[in-house]
Design a protein around this motif. Structure first.
Motif, PDB file in Angstrom:
ATOM      1  N   ALA A 160       0.846  -1.183   0.000  1.00 17.77           N
ATOM      2  CA  ALA A 160       0.000   0.000   0.000  1.00 17.77           C
ATOM      3  C   ALA A 160       0.883   1.236   0.000  1.00 17.77           C
ATOM      4  O   ALA A 160       2.027   1.197   0.466  1.00 17.77           O
ATOM      5  CB  ALA A 160      -0.927   0.015   1.215  1.00 17.77           C
ATOM      6  N   VAL A 161       0.354   2.330  -0.545  1.00 19.68           N
ATOM      7  CA  VAL A 161       1.062   3.609  -0.559  1.00 19.68           C
ATOM      8  C   VAL A 161       0.657   4.365   0.705  1.00 19.68           C
ATOM      9  O   VAL A 161      -0.519   4.705   0.885  1.00 19.68           O
ATOM     10  CB  VAL A 161       0.708   4.428  -1.816  1.00 19.68           C
ATOM     11  CG1 VAL A 161       1.471   5.750  -1.803  1.00 19.68           C
ATOM     12  CG2 VAL A 161       1.041   3.635  -3.078  1.00 19.68           C
ATOM     13  N   GLU A 170       2.825  11.924   7.203  1.00 18.24           N
ATOM     14  CA  GLU A 170       2.720  13.333   7.570  1.00 18.24           C
ATOM     15  C   GLU A 170       2.403  14.128   6.313  1.00 18.24           C
ATOM     16  O   GLU A 170       2.638  13.679   5.194  1.00 18.24           O
ATOM     17  CB  GLU A 170       4.017  13.841   8.197  1.00 18.24           C
ATOM     18  CG  GLU A 170       5.228  13.733   7.263  1.00 18.24           C
ATOM     19  CD  GLU A 170       6.510  14.222   7.901  1.00 18.24           C
ATOM     20  OE1 GLU A 170       6.526  15.392   8.322  1.00 18.24           O
ATOM     21  OE2 GLU A 170       7.470  13.438   7.991  1.00 18.24           O
ATOM     22  N   TYR A 171       1.835  15.326   6.505  1.00 11.99           N
ATOM     23  CA  TYR A 171       1.511  16.175   5.369  1.00 11.99           C
ATOM     24  C   TYR A 171       2.784  16.775   4.782  1.00 11.99           C
ATOM     25  O   TYR A 171       3.727  17.106   5.503  1.00 11.99           O
ATOM     26  CB  TYR A 171       0.577  17.302   5.791  1.00 11.99           C
ATOM     27  CG  TYR A 171      -0.773  16.829   6.275  1.00 11.99           C
ATOM     28  CD1 TYR A 171      -1.574  16.015   5.481  1.00 11.99           C
ATOM     29  CD2 TYR A 171      -1.262  17.212   7.528  1.00 11.99           C
ATOM     30  CE1 TYR A 171      -2.808  15.584   5.919  1.00 11.99           C
ATOM     31  CE2 TYR A 171      -2.514  16.793   7.972  1.00 11.99           C
ATOM     32  CZ  TYR A 171      -3.278  15.974   7.161  1.00 11.99           C
ATOM     33  OH  TYR A 171      -4.514  15.552   7.596  1.00 11.99           O
ATOM     34  N   MET A 229      -1.933   7.065   6.885  1.00  7.59           N
ATOM     35  CA  MET A 229      -3.138   6.886   6.092  1.00  7.59           C
ATOM     36  C   MET A 229      -2.796   6.423   4.680  1.00  7.59           C
ATOM     37  O   MET A 229      -1.688   6.631   4.185  1.00  7.59           O
ATOM     38  CB  MET A 229      -3.960   8.179   6.039  1.00  7.59           C
ATOM     39  CG  MET A 229      -3.321   9.313   5.258  1.00  7.59           C
ATOM     40  SD  MET A 229      -4.416  10.775   5.119  1.00  7.59           S
ATOM     41  CE  MET A 229      -4.379  11.391   6.807  1.00  7.59           C
ATOM     42  N   ILE A 230      -3.787   5.764   4.081  1.00  7.26           N
ATOM     43  CA  ILE A 230      -3.719   5.362   2.678  1.00  7.26           C
ATOM     44  C   ILE A 230      -4.609   6.322   1.896  1.00  7.26           C
ATOM     45  O   ILE A 230      -5.782   6.473   2.214  1.00  7.26           O
ATOM     46  CB  ILE A 230      -4.195   3.912   2.482  1.00  7.26           C
ATOM     47  CG1 ILE A 230      -3.317   2.949   3.277  1.00  7.26           C
ATOM     48  CG2 ILE A 230      -4.183   3.541   1.005  1.00  7.26           C
ATOM     49  CD1 ILE A 230      -3.825   1.510   3.281  1.00  7.26           C
ATOM     50  N   ALA A 254     -14.936   8.016  -0.225  1.00  7.50           N
ATOM     51  CA  ALA A 254     -14.537   9.374   0.174  1.00  7.50           C
ATOM     52  C   ALA A 254     -13.514   9.279   1.301  1.00  7.50           C
ATOM     53  O   ALA A 254     -13.844   9.370   2.481  1.00  7.50           O
ATOM     54  CB  ALA A 254     -15.752  10.177   0.603  1.00  7.50           C
ATOM     55  N   GLN A 255     -12.257   9.092   0.930  1.00 11.31           N
ATOM     56  CA  GLN A 255     -11.197   8.719   1.867  1.00 11.31           C
ATOM     57  C   GLN A 255     -11.064   9.665   3.045  1.00 11.31           C
ATOM     58  O   GLN A 255     -10.796   9.245   4.170  1.00 11.31           O
ATOM     59  CB  GLN A 255      -9.866   8.632   1.103  1.00 11.31           C
ATOM     60  CG  GLN A 255      -8.653   8.300   1.955  1.00 11.31           C
ATOM     61  CD  GLN A 255      -7.888   9.544   2.389  1.00 11.31           C
ATOM     62  OE1 GLN A 255      -7.949  10.582   1.741  1.00 11.31           O
ATOM     63  NE2 GLN A 255      -7.150   9.427   3.484  1.00 11.31           N
ATOM     64  N   MET A 256     -11.272  10.967   2.830  1.00 13.66           N
ATOM     65  CA  MET A 256     -11.116  11.929   3.917  1.00 13.66           C
ATOM     66  C   MET A 256     -12.083  11.647   5.064  1.00 13.66           C
ATOM     67  O   MET A 256     -11.781  11.917   6.220  1.00 13.66           O
ATOM     68  CB  MET A 256     -11.333  13.356   3.425  1.00 13.66           C
ATOM     69  CG  MET A 256     -10.284  13.871   2.475  1.00 13.66           C
ATOM     70  SD  MET A 256     -10.435  15.659   2.229  1.00 13.66           S
ATOM     71  CE  MET A 256     -12.113  15.813   1.635  1.00 13.66           C
ATOM     72  N   ALA A 257     -13.255  11.115   4.723  1.00 10.75           N
ATOM     73  CA  ALA A 257     -14.277  10.860   5.736  1.00 10.75           C
ATOM     74  C   ALA A 257     -14.288   9.402   6.184  1.00 10.75           C
ATOM     75  O   ALA A 257     -14.403   9.108   7.369  1.00 10.75           O
ATOM     76  CB  ALA A 257     -15.651  11.249   5.204  1.00 10.75           C
TER      77      ALA A 257
END
Length: 289
Positions: A3-4, A8-9, A61-62, A92-95
């Motif tokens: 998985a990718v 961190e941002y 996170m992925i 909707a990955q963010m949620a």
């Protein structure tokens, strides 16, 4: 599974491929072996931290909202799919916290639909987010048949679908694109359209809308300002497996055209993100395991 991952941002170099525990299908879920995941602008916004206030999942996170693949397991209560089925889905990955840049993805069966059979399975990953965005933007614009619609960014992934879906709704289409984009105009005529869907973030294109017309934008960072009695709305894509099934059928019927720009391996996710950020792609960028 591979998985990718994002810990961190920041810039694209922070994306890295790791081995992670494989998920299983819970109740009302399917487990999909991914053929491809699409790279979308929202993925860049999440990775950079631009959407940090709206991300409800912790690190690591992925990323990823789109997938096409094959069902390998179904959870309790699932009757619409079985192992071996080819599917497309948008999460909707963010949620949801369920990203698609992975070899295996477990997600609610209600988010999935049969994949179109007329295109390679991996290419079908270009459909879900872009197709749903286009369809829902047209719903929000709500123009009756015979009216004229202006589409900016018409050669892009979402804009291309908007043009084709608008024609299916018997709308007259003025497609705007860059010089050289086939079938588009590069100069926007003044006051010729009853409505406008902006997929490119060109607020100045409101000049092409008649007084009292309608505007729908999918680009919140460059939304046009209402003027001359023109109604302006934003449209944000929503998950919808039933609508996605309809769009998949339209691909097989030749109404919708899947456009793939470049295909990258998971390990090239930083390259794909940089490529999308650079702009100019005339087709969806895909990541494959």
């Amino acid at each position: 599974m591979r998985a990718v991952m994002l810990y961190e941002y920041g810039d694209p170099a922070l994306l890295r491929v790791e081995d992670r525990p494989a998920p299983t299908a819970g109740p009302q879920q399917i487990l999909v072996r991914v053929a491809a995941a699409a790279v979308n602008p929202v993925d860049l916004q999440v990775r950079s931290g631009e959407n940090a206030a709206h991300v409800r999942v912790p690190f690591p996170m992925i990323l990823g909202w789109d997938l096409a693949g094959t069902v390998v397991e179904v959870g309790a209560g699932v009757s619409a799919f079985k192992p071996g089925d080819r599917v497309v889905a948008m999460s909707a990955q963010m949620a949801t916290g369920v990203g698609t840049y992975a070899e295996l993805v477990a997600l609610d069966a209600a988010l999935a639909a049969p994949a179109p059979g007329s295109v390679p399975l991996a290419h079908a990953a270009a459909l879900p987010l872009a197709g749903l965005t286009a369809e829902q933007a047209l719903d929000a614009l709500d123009l009756p048949a015979g009216r004229t619609i202006l589409v900016t960014g018409a050669a892009g992934s979402v804009g291309g679908f908007v043009v084709e879906l608008a024609r299916m709704r018997s709308l007259e289409v003025i497609a705007h694109g860059r010089p050289g984009d086939t079938g588009t105009v590069s100069e926007i005529p003044t006051g010729v359209a009853d409505g406008w869907i902006d997929t490119a973030g060109l607020p100045e294109a409101i000049k092409g809308v008649r007084d009292g017309g309608r505007v729908v934008s999918i680009v919140p960072t460059a939304a046009p300002v209402a003027e001359r009695g023109i109604e302006v709305r934003m449209s944000f894509v929503e998950q919808d497996g039933l609508r996605l099934a309809h769009l998949s059928k339209l691909v097989d019927e030749g109404v919708l055209t899947i456009r793939v720009g470049e295909v990258f391996d998971f390990a090239e996710a930083p390259v794909a993100h940089a490529r999308l950020a650079a702009g100019g792609s005339r087709g969806k960028l895909l990541l494959t395991p």
